[in-house]
Design a protein around this motif. Structure first.
Motif, PDB file in Angstrom:
ATOM      1  N   LEU A   1       6.363  -6.795  -0.252  1.00 37.44           N
ATOM      2  CA  LEU A   1       7.578  -7.543   0.108  1.00 37.44           C
ATOM      3  C   LEU A   1       7.310  -9.050   0.073  1.00 37.44           C
TER       4      LEU A   1
ATOM      5  N   ILE B   1       7.197 -10.294  -3.435  1.00 39.28           N
ATOM      6  CA  ILE B   1       8.538 -10.302  -4.048  1.00 39.28           C
ATOM      7  C   ILE B   1       9.347 -11.473  -3.515  1.00 39.28           C
ATOM      8  N   VAL B   2       9.404 -11.602  -2.177  1.00 41.75           N
ATOM      9  CA  VAL B   2      10.250 -12.640  -1.573  1.00 41.75           C
ATOM     10  C   VAL B   2       9.760 -14.030  -1.976  1.00 41.75           C
TER      11      VAL B   2
ATOM     12  N   VAL C   1       4.334 -11.051   9.229  1.00 40.47           N
ATOM     13  CA  VAL C   1       5.773 -11.333   9.303  1.00 40.47           C
ATOM     14  C   VAL C   1       6.558 -10.398   8.383  1.00 40.47           C
ATOM     15  N   PHE C   2       6.023 -10.149   7.186  1.00 42.30           N
ATOM     16  CA  PHE C   2       6.719  -9.264   6.249  1.00 42.30           C
ATOM     17  C   PHE C   2       6.645  -7.814   6.719  1.00 42.30           C
TER      18      PHE C   2
ATOM     19  N   GLU D   1       6.672  -6.978   9.844  1.00 40.99           N
ATOM     20  CA  GLU D   1       7.673  -6.892  10.918  1.00 40.99           C
ATOM     21  C   GLU D   1       9.081  -6.776  10.351  1.00 40.99           C
ATOM     22  N   ALA D   2       9.367  -7.500   9.263  1.00 38.54           N
ATOM     23  CA  ALA D   2      10.694  -7.407   8.648  1.00 38.54           C
ATOM     24  C   ALA D   2      10.932  -5.983   8.144  1.00 38.54           C
TER      25      ALA D   2
ATOM     26  N   PHE E   1      11.672  -3.669  10.987  1.00 38.47           N
ATOM     27  CA  PHE E   1      13.066  -3.828  11.389  1.00 38.47           C
ATOM     28  C   PHE E   1      13.970  -2.942  10.522  1.00 38.47           C
TER      29      PHE E   1
END
Lengths: 311, 311
Positions: free
Chosen positions: B175, B178-179, B241-242, B244-245, B248
């Motif tokens: 992720l 990609i982001v 952080v990714f 955790e996203a 979510f």
């Protein structure tokens, strides 16, 4: 708007005047006039990226929410000839407030507006359709509005239909398509979709460079009063989940959302204009199948109506 | 483990016995024996996907955390000949607990283990390096460990190095790439990296199909006691952080994380084995530049040492 987080006596990053607006994703603070200039520039830049060089006539889809009214206002300020197009969905209370917000906006600015209703156009209100189908109502509402907006735009002689989707909407949709590997939608993930059928105008999203919170600020500064009620039928839509995941990343790493969307858009050309639609043999509108989604839905609704009258 | 959410008298989805383990991303509940079978199968399936057909000798990088000890245990259960390889980073308290967890595990199961220290290998502990460089310490620790693990694996005659990265680690990394549009890393985003230099073994991640919470459950059921302290130097790492996203999204739409990673891995072949490394002209290890990152770091550390002695 998180005014509380603005340092006391913060200076505008552009003009060094008093800043009242935080722009975390730009690592900047703005005063109101510099914010308005930033907002205008973002839309002009979007139009340039989308290949719309000259201000010409644009139909603007207006729901009455913050995004569509901000869009209509800014296009007008930038000198585009515009007409607003509103579809009343027939949802108790919500549709009335939405239509009123649109009417008030058009009246104050003396802008031309066409208003139609789902009931008069297709024979049913959205709640009536919801009661007669098992399909997710947000998806149904989406394709009904899409066909209606396309149809009326072309009928009134416009080549372009402008839509209020903002950066958060587009980035959320992109993330959702990536995470779910919906590669078939990647080509259409672009803020401009050229016309691919005589009944479909070129669709464009001039607000794709602006975040939701920036649009809220613009509405406040431009004295725009949008309808702020959420749609009472939209519970359960999953589209907001990907936006929330991006908001989480944005809070930890400001600027992530913009970089993510822009580097995707900026690396690619707009999707090709070659036709991938056929024509519905019942109503003559654009259709992927021999019958378009709208005719096929209306047919099922008619059957369900007859059945309930007979029983 | 969210036992509280298991319905009373929940049945195991496989054997209909009493379930005690919730598996939301599989829409299933398991009893302990069926969970262990599921866990074994996931690793076997990973090895098959990675093209490792026969149980052969594997070097296992063991930090002392849950992932690497679970990996070592399951590979051993599946009949692989393994040797553990641990590098003591010299971090007060943390490194001692980590080494102790690895030693205790190897002793109980009578498995062969090689232990080395960063100080003895490179001349500095990690805190000493942190004090002498402005670079982010997590990145520095990463390439030091990578070169060390590669070097020792090859020196002890092993072709394969197994690493404990799990599904959450791999999906989070994907992720993030990609982001942030780090397209240059996409090719290496695969649970198997074939050897591309004589000093680099083939690296594989047999736990890529298992989520972090599943590994916690496995450790509990297999009586594995990992070191649970977080690294005291890792504050500020953005990699979580990714993850955790994704957690979510997973909480809202169970199964999202697995689908996201697997459809990416399953659609692609492993990266090619052609060499993209040169050889460091100082130490002979694999290097992207003429001098490898380790030699180049050590050189700067020596200079900084001299300077501080002179001043």
């Amino acid at each position: 708007m998180r005014y509380g987080e603005l340092p006391l006596e913060a200076k505008c990053t552009r003009c060094k005047g008093t800043a009242t607006i935080r722009m975390p994703s730009h690592h900047a603070n703005f005063c109101p006039p510099c914010f308005l200039r930033y907002f205008q520039t973002a839309v002009q830049r979007a139009m340039k990226t989308l290949g719309i060089q000259e201000p010409g006539p644009l139909m603007v889809a207006v729901s009455g929410g913050k995004d569509s009214l901000a869009l209509w206002a800014i296009l007008n300020e930038l000198g585009y000839e515009t007409r607003g197009l509103h579809l009343n969905l027939g949802i108790d209370g919500f549709s009335h407030s939405s239509e009123e917000a649109v009417r008030a906006f058009a009246r104050e600015r003396q802008l031309p507006l066409s208003i139609h209703s789902l009931k008069e156009t297709f024979g049913y209100t959205l709640p009536e359709i919801k009661g007669r189908t098992r399909r997710k109502i947000c998806g149904v509402c989406g394709f009904l509005k899409r066909q209606f907006m396309n149809r009326l735009t072309v009928r009134e002689g416009f080549r372009y239909l402008a839509l209020g989707h903002n950066l958060d909407d587009e980035a959320g949709r992109l993330l959702g398509n990536i995470v779910r590997h919906r590669t078939q939608y990647f080509a259409k993930q672009y803020p401009l979709l050229p016309s691919r059928h005589e009944k479909v105008p070129t669709r464009l999203k001039p607000l794709y460079r602006l975040e939701a919170h920036e649009i809220v600020t613009f509405c406040r500064l431009a004295s725009i009063k949008p309808c702020e009620d959420p749609c009472p039928l939209s519970g359960g839509a999953t589209s907001h989940v990907f936006k929330e995941a991006l908001d989480f990343l944005e809070a930890k790493m400001p600027g992530t959302k913009r970089d993510f969307l822009f580097s995707y858009v900026d690396r690619r050309p707009p999707p090709p204009a070659h036709p991938d639609f056929g024509t519905c043999r019942r109503c003559g509108e654009a259709a992927y199948e021999t019958i378009c989604s709208v005719c096929s839905l209306l047919e099922r609704l008619e059957k369900s109506k007859k059945n309930s009258q007979e029983s």
